[in-house]
Design a protein around this motif. Structure first.
Motif, short mmCIF file in Angstrom:
data_model
loop_
_atom_site.label_atom_id
_atom_site.label_comp_id
_atom_site.label_asym_id
_atom_site.label_seq_id
_atom_site.Cartn_x
_atom_site.Cartn_y
_atom_site.Cartn_z
N PHE A 142 4.15 5.74 -5.27
CA PHE A 142 4.32 5.63 -6.71
C PHE A 142 3.31 6.50 -7.45
O PHE A 142 3.66 7.32 -8.29
N PHE A 143 2.02 6.34 -7.11
CA PHE A 143 0.99 7.06 -7.87
C PHE A 143 0.90 8.53 -7.49
O PHE A 143 0.48 9.35 -8.30
N THR A 144 1.28 8.88 -6.26
CA THR A 144 1.16 10.28 -5.89
C THR A 144 2.43 11.05 -6.25
O THR A 144 2.36 12.10 -6.86
N PHE A 145 3.56 10.50 -5.88
CA PHE A 145 4.79 11.28 -6.07
C PHE A 145 5.48 10.95 -7.38
O PHE A 145 5.68 11.83 -8.22
N PRO A 192 0.81 -1.23 0.00
CA PRO A 192 0.00 0.00 0.00
C PRO A 192 0.84 1.27 0.00
O PRO A 192 0.52 2.23 -0.72
N ILE A 193 1.93 1.30 0.77
CA ILE A 193 2.71 2.53 0.84
C ILE A 193 3.48 2.76 -0.46
O ILE A 193 3.51 3.88 -0.99
N HIS A 253 2.56 1.74 -3.33
CA HIS A 253 1.51 2.12 -4.28
C HIS A 253 1.20 3.61 -4.16
O HIS A 253 1.11 4.34 -5.15
N MET A 254 1.04 4.06 -2.91
CA MET A 254 0.68 5.46 -2.68
C MET A 254 1.81 6.39 -3.13
O MET A 254 1.57 7.38 -3.83
#
Lengths: 306, 283
Positions: A29-32, A23-24, A26-27
């Motif tokens: 990757f897609f946000t930053f 999850p982290i 993923h977060m």
């Protein structure tokens, strides 16, 4: 608050890391990563497949489109903004008022609840098609308007003739397809108000209007605040409805996110560079606005416990 | 109805009732209109879209089921929609359970930070990085694959995270402690003791996210061009319906396509409505 586990052993640490790893990543990757790579894309133009570094050239293009030429990005910008006032100043207050009557069990409220819910489970595509059918040349609304001799109500170029007409229709569609769900959400939170609170007001002889404004609204304000937040985020996120309603390819009918989607999908490499530029701007401007509005609404929400 | 005390209040209730009635009719009538027209010949439909069919043509439904668009008929499009639901919603639910369980039940240094960052990221518009996502899938050679769909699906902090977080928060830790005493590991306790207790909530969340994914137009349109789902197919077929004179067949197709969700709704109306009014399908 129930008990929680304090981290003790190495095993606990490993467990926490394993559970949160994907999850982290993923977060992040897609946000930053995605936004940084988007920014990098916005610094290039393409000659065929060859990438040429152009610095801020794409940004200057956006600037000129908005402030000098009044081009399609400018139109998209206006279109996106135009979705906010009706949602915020008309639909939301109406939803609060209507949800109160639903909460007060207006005659037939159980049936109304189910019917109002229907648009939420039906695909946007189907809703748009139904709406389009109603207003088509052969559709019931157009036929009815004509048979009543009210042709003057239909804009000269048809319902979607000009940009303004098209956006009036879009706003009408958004209200029609969205208000039912909004009413139910607010009514849902009204149902969680303990009945003693309402009863004690009634014993004091509080009328309906005062009950709504002074008792009910403050108690459900956190839900209303969420709706307010949605009406702001709609500026940055509404694109499926105009895309389905107007079709693709009409340059001045786009919203900002729809401009990004279209340029990415059909604009080739340079279209993607433009989309990346506008996307970077939307994230840079949209993120602080959304975070700020959320913080403001949190502050405004009365601290109620019941 | 709650007794309205004054005349003014009575009038208000009557006005609202009439407004609700008109709005309800506006929501239902288009579907009745489409239903009636789905039994007409195209010429009859064009001549008069109002009246009942002069002859009831059931062939439109047969044509709807066998109509092929981009090499896919209705069943194939249904299959694509189901695949999207499976690939997006099941992992999404599982990862949301992992994150919400850890953050609500384990105290550690970064806990609050992760939670707050997740909350902030939720409100940032995600559309900005569309171009980068689109290009990356192309560069990696996974554009138009279910693998890219899986990557774009829930990572654990999206839909369902907050609801599961508050559900786990209300669960007593005593069950877990008993399991630890019996020698169960952290993972086993999670999977066999704690997770089953939130299954009802997860099930509702799954149904809601499944309906949302089933209905989603954008993701399959943008990222799965050769795997049209029913939502994408309907939109693309409609674009040519007027020229091809297949509007009545299109209405039939649309009603058949809407049927599964309606059926699900009829079967599970209470579960769906309660949870949606607490959470949300369309964000």
């Amino acid at each position: 608050m129930s008990q929680v586990k304090r981290k003790k052993s190495k095993k606990d640490t490993i467990f926490i890391i394993l559970m949160l790893a994907y999850p982290i990543v993923h977060m992040l990757f897609f946000t930053f990563y995605m936004n940084i790579s988007n920014f990098t894309m916005s610094l290039y133009r393409y000659d065929g497949d060859k990438a040429i570094y152009v610095g801020l050239y794409n940004y200057i293009n956006v600037y000129e489109d908005i402030f000098v030429d009044g081009g399609n990005i400018f139109a998209s910008f206006l279109n996106s903004l135009s979705l906010f006032p009706p949602k915020f100043f008309i639909i939301l207050p109406l939803s609060v008022l209507f949800s109160y009557f639903l909460y007060k069990k207006v005659w037939g409220y159980k049936t109304f609840r189910v019917i109002f819910f229907m648009p939420s489970i039906i695909s946007m595509v189907t809703l748009v098609m139904a709406f389009k059918g109603m207003f088509a040349d052969f559709g019931p609304v157009t036929m009815l308007v004509k048979s009543l001799g009210l042709e003057s109500l239909i804009p000269k170029g048809g319902w979607y003739g000009s940009r303004q007409d098209a956006y009036a229709m879009l706003n009408f569609f958004l209200a029609w397809s969205g208000i039912g769900y909004q009413i139910l959400l607010i009514q849902g939170s009204m149902l969680r108000i303990p009945s003693e609170v309402i009863e004690s007001g009634q014993l004091d002889g509080v009328g309906l209007m005062r009950e709504l404004v002074q008792i009910v609204i403050p108690l459900v304000f956190s839900t209303i605040a969420t709706m307010m937040l949605f009406s702001v985020s709609g500026i940055f996120t509404t694109f499926v409805q105009p895309q389905l309603l107007f079709g693709t390819g009409v340059g001045d009918r786009l919203t900002l996110p729809l401009y990004i989607v279209n340029s990415t999908k059909v604009g080739g490499k340079n279209g993607q560079a433009s989309a990346a530029t506008l996307g970077t701007l939307i994230t840079l401007i949209g993120a602080p606005i959304m975070i700020g509005v959320r913080a403001l609404l949190n502050k405004l929400t009365p601290d109620v416990e019941y | 109805m709650v007794k309205a005390q004054t005349k003014g209040q009575k009038t208000a209730f009557i006005i609202v009732f009439i407004v609700f009635l008109i709005y309800s009719i506006s929501l239902i009538y288009p579907f009745i209109w489409m239903f009636l027209n789905s039994f007409k010949m195209d010429v009859d439909f064009r001549a008069d879209s109002f009246g009942l069919p002069s002859r009831w043509i059931f062939a439109n439904y047969f044509d709807a089921i066998t109509h092929v668009h981009k090499g896919a008929n209705l069943l194939v499009m249904f299959f694509h929609s189901v695949m999207n639901v499976v690939i997006i919603c099941i992992p999404g639910q599982f990862f949301a359970a992992c994150t919400s369980y850890i953050l609500s039940k384990y105290r550690f240094k970064l806990n609050k930070l992760i939670f707050n960052v997740a909350l902030v990221i939720m409100v940032i518009p995600g559309i900005g990085s569309t171009a980068a996502t689109f290009q990356l899938w192309h560069d990696l050679g996974i554009y138009d694959t279910y693998f890219s769909l899986f990557l774009m699906g829930g990572g654990g902090f999206g839909s369902g995270f907050l609801l599961l977080y508050s559900t786990f928060s209300t669960l007593s830790w005593t069950y877990a402690e008993a399991a630890f005493i019996d020698g169960a590991s952290n993972f086993r306790t999670f999977m066999q003791i704690m997770l089953p207790q939130v299954f009802p909530v997860m099930f509702s969340l799954f149904i809601i996210s499944a309906i949302g994914t089933w209905n989603d137009y954008y993701t399959p349109y943008m990222y799965l061009p050769t795997k049209p789902t029913i939502a994408v197919g309907l939109f693309e077929i409609e674009a040519n319906a007027l020229a091809q004179q297949i509007y009545p067949m299109f209405f039939a197709l649309m009603l058949v396509a809407t049927a599964p969700v309606l059926l699900l709704f009829v079967m599970m109306q209470n579960t769906i409505m309660e949870n949606v009014t607490a959470g949300g399908i369309k964000g």
